[in-house]
Design a protein around this motif. Structure first.
Motif, PDB file in Angstrom:
ATOM      1  N   VAL A 160     -10.809   3.914   4.847  1.00  0.00           N
ATOM      2  CA  VAL A 160     -10.502   3.751   3.423  1.00  0.00           C
ATOM      3  C   VAL A 160     -10.791   2.316   2.986  1.00  0.00           C
ATOM      4  N   VAL A 161     -10.362   1.332   3.806  1.00  0.00           N
ATOM      5  CA  VAL A 161     -10.626  -0.075   3.473  1.00  0.00           C
ATOM      6  C   VAL A 161     -12.128  -0.331   3.405  1.00  0.00           C
ATOM      7  N   ASN A 162     -12.888   0.184   4.366  1.00  0.00           N
ATOM      8  CA  ASN A 162     -14.345   0.019   4.347  1.00  0.00           C
ATOM      9  C   ASN A 162     -14.962   0.654   3.107  1.00  0.00           C
ATOM     10  N   PHE A 163     -14.488   1.838   2.752  1.00  0.00           N
ATOM     11  CA  PHE A 163     -15.011   2.512   1.566  1.00  0.00           C
ATOM     12  C   PHE A 163     -14.692   1.706   0.304  1.00  0.00           C
ATOM     13  N   LEU A 164     -13.454   1.195   0.216  1.00  0.00           N
ATOM     14  CA  LEU A 164     -13.078   0.389  -0.950  1.00  0.00           C
ATOM     15  C   LEU A 164     -13.904  -0.898  -1.021  1.00  0.00           C
ATOM     16  N   LEU A 165     -14.115  -1.522   0.145  1.00  0.00           N
ATOM     17  CA  LEU A 165     -14.968  -2.718   0.163  1.00  0.00           C
ATOM     18  C   LEU A 165     -16.385  -2.389  -0.282  1.00  0.00           C
ATOM     19  N   PHE A 166     -16.895  -1.274   0.185  1.00  0.00           N
ATOM     20  CA  PHE A 166     -18.234  -0.849  -0.225  1.00  0.00           C
ATOM     21  C   PHE A 166     -18.283  -0.661  -1.737  1.00  0.00           C
ATOM     22  N   LEU A 167     -17.264   0.017  -2.294  1.00  0.00           N
ATOM     23  CA  LEU A 167     -17.230   0.235  -3.741  1.00  0.00           C
ATOM     24  C   LEU A 167     -17.159  -1.090  -4.497  1.00  0.00           C
ATOM     25  N   VAL A 168     -16.304  -1.991  -4.032  1.00  0.00           N
ATOM     26  CA  VAL A 168     -16.177  -3.295  -4.698  1.00  0.00           C
ATOM     27  C   VAL A 168     -17.506  -4.037  -4.629  1.00  0.00           C
ATOM     28  N   LEU A 169     -18.135  -4.015  -3.450  1.00  0.00           N
ATOM     29  CA  LEU A 169     -19.426  -4.688  -3.319  1.00  0.00           C
ATOM     30  C   LEU A 169     -20.464  -4.085  -4.273  1.00  0.00           C
ATOM     31  N   GLN A 170     -20.527  -2.758  -4.298  1.00  0.00           N
ATOM     32  CA  GLN A 170     -21.558  -2.104  -5.099  1.00  0.00           C
ATOM     33  C   GLN A 170     -21.284  -2.146  -6.595  1.00  0.00           C
TER      34      GLN A 170
END
Length: 198
Positions: A160-170
């Motif tokens: 979940v943290v990785n997915f949220l980081l990916f979303l924030v980055l993108q």
């Protein structure tokens, strides 16, 4: 979660008495109970081995008492077969052997009682060892299941943290970087165009 909150005072108390990080981790994860049970298994095993050695010694003593009494009875029977031809020394020997046989009979009975008593103690010690081993196995299984669940939740949390980081980055950081690059490119382009026009 309720279980963890209920254990907090106990954990704080135990953490104050631990001397290393691994002990602290064991207390936090509950593995300290497994360690305590492991020590109990080792203690029960050494206790069982101690009683088994006593039982072996007792059996030797019991068989020695049986052998001594048997030897004495054979000698008495040999003298009884020649009863009509006894000399004074044989009569004295018979009396000594008879007294000795009575004492040996008591020794044999005592050795048998001691042997029976030690057999019961060995059986009890063996049963204690089995019970502690079963308790340790069950506790380790429970601990393993708990760690597996925590590991699963931890893995899901990391995903979940990785997915949220990916979303924030993108959605936030990359567009800002692009906008800055575009703005910088436009400024450089405008400066070049201005130089060319001069």
């Amino acid at each position: 979660m309720r279980q963890i909150l209920d254990k907090l005072p106990r954990i704080r108390k135990l953490l104050g008495s631990v001397s290393s990080p691994s002990e602290a981790l064991n207390v936090l994860t509950g593995y300290d109970v497994c360690e305590r049970l492991r020590r109990q298994v080792l203690d029960a095993d050494s206790e069982l081995e101690k009683y088994r050695q006593k039982l072996r010694d007792s059996r030797k003593e019991y068989f020695r008492a049986i052998s001594e009494r048997s030897r004495c009875q054979k000698e008495i029977n040999g003298l009884l077969q020649r009863k009509s031809t006894w000399s004074d020394s044989e009569l004295t020997r018979f009396t000594e052997l008879y007294r000795s046989e009575m004492r040996l009979e008591q020794d044999e009975a005592t050795a048998k009682q001691e042997n029976d008593h030690l057999e019961k103690i060995v059986d009890d010690a063996h049963q204690r060892l089995i019970n502690v081993m079963r308790e340790r196995y069950q506790e380790e299984q429970t601990w393993s299941d708990k760690i597996r669940r925590l590991s699963t939740f931890g893995t899901i949390g990391l995903m979940v943290v990785n997915f949220l980081l990916f979303l924030v980055l993108q959605t936030v950081i990359e567009p800002r970087k692009r906008n800055r690059l575009v703005a910088q490119f436009e400024r450089v382009l405008e400066e070049r165009v201005a130089k060319v026009n001069k």
